[in-house]
Design an enzyme around this catalytic site. Structure first.
Site, short mmCIF file in Angstrom:
data_model
loop_
_atom_site.label_atom_id
_atom_site.label_comp_id
_atom_site.label_asym_id
_atom_site.label_seq_id
_atom_site.Cartn_x
_atom_site.Cartn_y
_atom_site.Cartn_z
NE ARG A 190 49.60 8.45 7.81
CZ ARG A 190 48.70 7.68 8.43
NH1 ARG A 190 47.46 7.58 7.94
NH2 ARG A 190 49.04 7.04 9.52
CG ASP A 207 45.99 12.87 -0.58
OD1 ASP A 207 46.22 12.44 0.56
OD2 ASP A 207 45.02 13.60 -0.86
NE ARG A 247 43.33 15.98 -4.25
CZ ARG A 247 43.26 14.71 -4.61
NH1 ARG A 247 43.81 13.77 -3.85
NH2 ARG A 247 42.66 14.37 -5.73
#
Length: 245
Positions: free
Chosen positions: A51, A53, A198
């Site tokens: 997945r 973001d 991140r």
């Protein structure tokens, strides 16, 4: 029933991420499933390798799906690219064995983060890179990157909510290069937790700005306290570059 493997590129700027969210059609998975369901004449669910973001892009996301309709690879690819929005492209379709699973069979993933490191904003890359106007110290960032290599518990570097899921991941490589005003950070590992890349990039930026000492990274990892990681890189500059099988 055929099992199809898709290689997908997308601009994630206007989407809420990869994962389907109920009836909300502002997701990559949702958009592709809607088109495939029209082609198949039945409800289709696709499985992504992972997945991404909201706002994150993909150069080569991998997914697979099964359907009863006996369409060729070219027919599937042409149909998808005809009816998908122009910020989502399917660049390859292939038949794969019935047991192929895009998530479970993935061995490694590579993420790329682009940072525009100039005083002025980049008008054409503002949706596709993170802007850091103060000069980053590349050598310090490279030194800091070495502390992330290998197998660690990355609880500190994740916003994952599940407490049952293992937070242990292995980073195979973390490379930092400078190219005409851009700093490109490429990280390859056996898997990544929610927001992990991140937050790692955010720490490297803090090191590059002189706000954090590289030698503090092992302590942050060992603490398993998310509050210690500080800055998180913006989604706009992040790309899922490659998935290995």
């Amino acid at each position: 029933m055929n099992n199809y493997k898709l290689t997908i590129q997308y601009d994630g700027a206007r989407y809420k991420g990869w994962q389907r969210l109920g009836n909300d059609d502002k997701t990559i998975q949702g958009k592709i499933e809607n088109v495939l369901s029209e082609l198949a004449g039945e409800k289709i669910e696709i499985i992504g390798s992972g997945r991404t973001d909201a706002g994150v892009h993909a150069l080569a996301q991998i997914a697979n799906f099964k359907m009863h309709k006996d369409s060729t690879e070219d027919e599937v690819m042409q149909y998808l690219n005809r009816y998908l929005p122009n910020d989502i492209s399917v660049v390859d379709v292939s038949f794969v064995p019935d047991r192929f699973h895009a998530r479970y069979n993935a061995n490694d993933k590579t993420y790329l983060c682009k940072i525009w490191n100039e005083k002025y904003p980049h008008p054409f890359m503002r949706k596709y890179s993170m802007h850091v106007e103060d000069r980053l110290d590349i050598e310090k960032m490279r030194k800091a990157s070495q502390y992330f290599l290998g197998t660690h518990d990355f609880t500190s570097y994740s916003n994952a909510k599940s407490k049952k899921k293992s937070m242990v991941r292995e980073i195979y490589s973390l490379d930092i290069e400078e190219n005409e005003g851009f700093i490109e950070i490429k990280v390859r590992g056996n898997g990544f937790l929610y927001n992990m890349v991140r937050k790692i990039v955010g720490t490297l930026i803090e090191v590059g700005l002189g706000e954090k000492d590289p030698t503090t990274i092992p302590t942050i990892l060992e603490s398993k306290e998310r509050i210690q990681t500080g800055r998180m890189a913006e989604a706009e500059g992040l790309y899922l570059e490659k998935v290995g099988f």
